[in-house]
Design a protein around this motif. Structure first.
Motif, PDB file in Angstrom:
ATOM      1  N   LEU A 124      -1.795  58.005  30.469  1.00 47.71           N
ATOM      2  CA  LEU A 124      -1.965  59.447  30.568  1.00 47.71           C
ATOM      3  C   LEU A 124      -1.822  60.080  29.188  1.00 47.71           C
ATOM      4  O   LEU A 124      -1.145  59.547  28.307  1.00 47.71           O
ATOM      5  CB  LEU A 124      -0.922  60.052  31.511  1.00 47.71           C
ATOM      6  N   ASP A 125      -2.442  61.244  29.047  1.00 46.24           N
ATOM      7  CA  ASP A 125      -2.379  62.014  27.808  1.00 46.24           C
ATOM      8  C   ASP A 125      -1.325  63.107  27.990  1.00 46.24           C
ATOM      9  O   ASP A 125      -1.406  63.895  28.938  1.00 46.24           O
ATOM     10  CB  ASP A 125      -3.758  62.631  27.553  1.00 46.24           C
ATOM     11  N   ALA A 126      -0.336  63.162  27.085  1.00 50.76           N
ATOM     12  CA  ALA A 126       0.785  64.088  27.252  1.00 50.76           C
ATOM     13  C   ALA A 126       0.356  65.555  27.342  1.00 50.76           C
ATOM     14  O   ALA A 126       0.847  66.288  28.207  1.00 50.76           O
ATOM     15  CB  ALA A 126       1.811  63.883  26.140  1.00 50.76           C
ATOM     16  N   SER A 186      13.883  82.143  47.670  1.00 52.94           N
ATOM     17  CA  SER A 186      14.764  82.798  46.700  1.00 52.94           C
ATOM     18  C   SER A 186      14.031  83.343  45.485  1.00 52.94           C
ATOM     19  O   SER A 186      14.618  84.066  44.673  1.00 52.94           O
ATOM     20  CB  SER A 186      15.829  81.810  46.225  1.00 52.94           C
ATOM     21  N   GLY A 187      12.754  82.960  45.331  1.00 56.59           N
ATOM     22  CA  GLY A 187      12.024  83.311  44.118  1.00 56.59           C
ATOM     23  C   GLY A 187      12.144  82.261  43.035  1.00 56.59           C
ATOM     24  O   GLY A 187      11.579  82.409  41.950  1.00 56.59           O
ATOM     25  N   VAL A 188      12.888  81.192  43.314  1.00 56.95           N
ATOM     26  CA  VAL A 188      13.098  80.102  42.356  1.00 56.95           C
ATOM     27  C   VAL A 188      12.427  78.843  42.901  1.00 56.95           C
ATOM     28  O   VAL A 188      12.565  78.532  44.088  1.00 56.95           O
ATOM     29  CB  VAL A 188      14.596  79.835  42.110  1.00 56.95           C
ATOM     30  N   THR A 189      11.729  78.114  42.047  1.00 57.99           N
ATOM     31  CA  THR A 189      11.078  76.879  42.468  1.00 57.99           C
ATOM     32  C   THR A 189      11.723  75.679  41.785  1.00 57.99           C
ATOM     33  O   THR A 189      12.338  75.804  40.732  1.00 57.99           O
ATOM     34  CB  THR A 189       9.577  76.888  42.115  1.00 57.99           C
ATOM     35  N   ALA A 190      11.578  74.523  42.411  1.00 55.70           N
ATOM     36  CA  ALA A 190      12.021  73.253  41.823  1.00 55.70           C
ATOM     37  C   ALA A 190      10.893  72.253  41.991  1.00 55.70           C
ATOM     38  O   ALA A 190      10.356  72.088  43.097  1.00 55.70           O
ATOM     39  CB  ALA A 190      13.287  72.751  42.493  1.00 55.70           C
ATOM     40  N   THR A 191      10.540  71.594  40.894  1.00 51.33           N
ATOM     41  CA  THR A 191       9.419  70.654  40.889  1.00 51.33           C
ATOM     42  C   THR A 191       9.855  69.341  40.258  1.00 51.33           C
ATOM     43  O   THR A 191      10.418  69.324  39.167  1.00 51.33           O
ATOM     44  CB  THR A 191       8.227  71.223  40.090  1.00 51.33           C
ATOM     45  N   ALA A 192       9.591  68.228  40.953  1.00 46.88           N
ATOM     46  CA  ALA A 192       9.787  66.891  40.381  1.00 46.88           C
ATOM     47  C   ALA A 192       8.459  66.450  39.787  1.00 46.88           C
ATOM     48  O   ALA A 192       7.462  66.304  40.504  1.00 46.88           O
ATOM     49  CB  ALA A 192      10.237  65.909  41.449  1.00 46.88           C
ATOM     50  N   LEU A 193       8.440  66.269  38.472  1.00 47.25           N
ATOM     51  CA  LEU A 193       7.245  65.791  37.787  1.00 47.25           C
ATOM     52  C   LEU A 193       7.318  64.280  37.705  1.00 47.25           C
ATOM     53  O   LEU A 193       8.271  63.730  37.144  1.00 47.25           O
ATOM     54  CB  LEU A 193       7.168  66.408  36.386  1.00 47.25           C
ATOM     55  N   CYS A 194       6.306  63.593  38.274  1.00 52.35           N
ATOM     56  CA  CYS A 194       6.336  62.132  38.381  1.00 52.35           C
ATOM     57  C   CYS A 194       5.149  61.512  37.646  1.00 52.35           C
ATOM     58  O   CYS A 194       4.152  61.108  38.266  1.00 52.35           O
ATOM     59  CB  CYS A 194       6.315  61.712  39.848  1.00 52.35           C
ATOM     60  N   PRO A 195       5.239  61.421  36.326  1.00 50.45           N
ATOM     61  CA  PRO A 195       4.139  60.807  35.571  1.00 50.45           C
ATOM     62  C   PRO A 195       4.179  59.290  35.611  1.00 50.45           C
ATOM     63  O   PRO A 195       5.216  58.683  35.900  1.00 50.45           O
ATOM     64  CB  PRO A 195       4.378  61.316  34.143  1.00 50.45           C
ATOM     65  N   GLY A 196       3.056  58.696  35.300  1.00 52.69           N
ATOM     66  CA  GLY A 196       3.000  57.262  35.071  1.00 52.69           C
ATOM     67  C   GLY A 196       3.091  56.995  33.580  1.00 52.69           C
ATOM     68  O   GLY A 196       3.696  57.767  32.833  1.00 52.69           O
ATOM     69  N   PHE A 197       2.470  55.903  33.119  1.00 59.05           N
ATOM     70  CA  PHE A 197       2.526  55.539  31.707  1.00 59.05           C
ATOM     71  C   PHE A 197       1.835  56.617  30.863  1.00 59.05           C
ATOM     72  O   PHE A 197       0.684  56.976  31.125  1.00 59.05           O
ATOM     73  CB  PHE A 197       1.854  54.186  31.487  1.00 59.05           C
ATOM     74  N   THR A 198       2.559  57.107  29.855  1.00 58.71           N
ATOM     75  CA  THR A 198       2.065  58.215  29.046  1.00 58.71           C
ATOM     76  C   THR A 198       2.195  57.860  27.565  1.00 58.71           C
ATOM     77  O   THR A 198       3.190  57.255  27.152  1.00 58.71           O
ATOM     78  CB  THR A 198       2.860  59.494  29.345  1.00 58.71           C
TER      79      THR A 198
END
Length: 255
Positions: A202-204, A169-181
Motif C-alpha cells: 500500500l501507498d501511505a 455523542s458526536g464523537v467517532t472511533a475508527t480502527a484503521l487496519c492497513p496491510g503491508f505499507t
C-alpha cells in the motif's frame, strides 16, 4: 480551527497523518521519542502549512510519559479534536524467543497506550460533543501471528466497543487496519520483505487519504486497499482452525 494529536508522528503512517491533517488546516500536537525529528517535522509544517505545531516528546513504554500525553488530551484550555493513536513497532523474533520485558514493552505501546489515550480523549471529546479517535490497528488483527497480531486484535475490538459506547455523542472511533505499507516499519524490525508481491504493498499517502475519508463517514473499521478488503472479508468467514493452521505454517522453521 481543529487540533489533532498524532503519536508516532515522525515516520511512516504517523508522519503522513501529520502532513495531511496539516494540509487541511489542523493545528498539531506531535508525539514521539525522537526530539530532533519532532522539531524538524514541526518546523517543516509551520513553514509549509502555516499551522501551529506543538512538540511533545514521550516514550510510550513509560507510564509517566503516557500520563503526560493523556493530560494533554484531557485539557479543556487547549482541546484536541482528533486523536491518532499510531505509535507502534514489531519484534523480529517469536514470542517464546523474546525476553518477556521486550514483550511487555510492545504491549505497553501497542495496547496499553491506546487504551489510556483513548480514555482521556474520549472523555474530553464526549463532554464537548464532537471529536474523532483513530486507532491504527492492522490486517494482522484478523489472524493469529504472535503477539503483534494479539495486540492489534485488542486495538480493533477495543475500538469497535468504544465506537458503540460513543454512538450518538458526536464523537467517532475508527480502527484503521492497513496491510503491508511502504514505510520504515519493516526496515526497523529487520524484516526481509523482498518476496512480497508488489500488488500487496500500500501507498501511505493514499492509505491516510482513504482513512480520513472513512473517519468523516463515521466508519468504525477502515481497511484500505481492495486486496486487503477482500482478505479481511475472507478471514472473517474462514474457520478459525484454518486461519491458525496458516499461521503455524508461516512460523515453521525453514531449516
Amino acid at each position: 480551527m481543529s487540533t489533532s494529536l498524532v503519536t508516532g508522528a515522525t515516520a511512516g503512517i504517523g508522519r503522513e497523518f501529520a502532513l495531511q491533517l496539516a494540509a487541511r488546516g489542523d493545528d498539531l500536537v506531535l508525539v514521539a521519542r525522537d526530539v530532533a525529528r519532532l522539531e524538524a517535522l514541526a518546523a517543516e509544517l509551520r513553514t509549509s502549512r502555516g499551522v501551529e505545531v506543538e512538540v511533545l516528546s514521550a516514550d510510550l513504554t513509560r507510564r509517566e510519559d503516557v500520563a503526560r500525553v493523556a493530560d494533554r488530551l484531557a485539557s479543556s484550555d487547549a482541546p484536541v479534536d482528533v486523536l491518532v493513536n499510531n505509535a507502534g513497532y514489531s519484534l523480529k523474533k517469536s514470542f517464546l524467543d523474546n525476553e518477556v520485558s521486550d514483550e511487555e514493552a510492545l504491549f505497553d505501546v501497542l495496547s496499553r497506550a491506546v487504551l489510556v489515550l483513548s480514555h482521556a480523549a474520549g472523555r474530553a471529546m464526549r463532554s464537548r460533543g464532537h471529536g474523532a479517535i483513530i486507532n491504527v490497528s492492522s490486517v494482522a488483527s484478523f489472524i493469529t501471528s504472535g503477539t503483534y497480531s494479539a495486540n492489534k486484535a485488542f486495538v480493533t475490538v477495543f475500538t469497535e466497543g468504544l465506537a458503540s459506547e460513543l454512538a450518538g455523542s458526536g464523537v467517532t472511533a475508527t480502527a484503521l487496519c492497513p496491510g503491508f505499507t511502504h514505510t520504515e516499519f519493516h526496515e526497523r524490525a529487520e524484516l526481509d520483505m523482498s518476496r512480497l508481491p508488489k500488488f500487496m504493498w500500500l501507498d501511505a499517502p493514499r492509505l491516510v487519504r482513504d482513512a480520513l475519508a472513512d473517519v468523516d463517514k463515521g466508519k468504525v473499521v477502515s481497511v484500505p486497499g481492495r486486496q486487503y478488503k477482500a482478505i479481511v472479508t475472507a478471514l472473517r468467514v474462514l474457520p478459525r482452525p484454518l486461519v491458525r493452521s496458516r499461521a503455524r505454517s508461516a512460523h515453521r522453521p525453514s531449516g
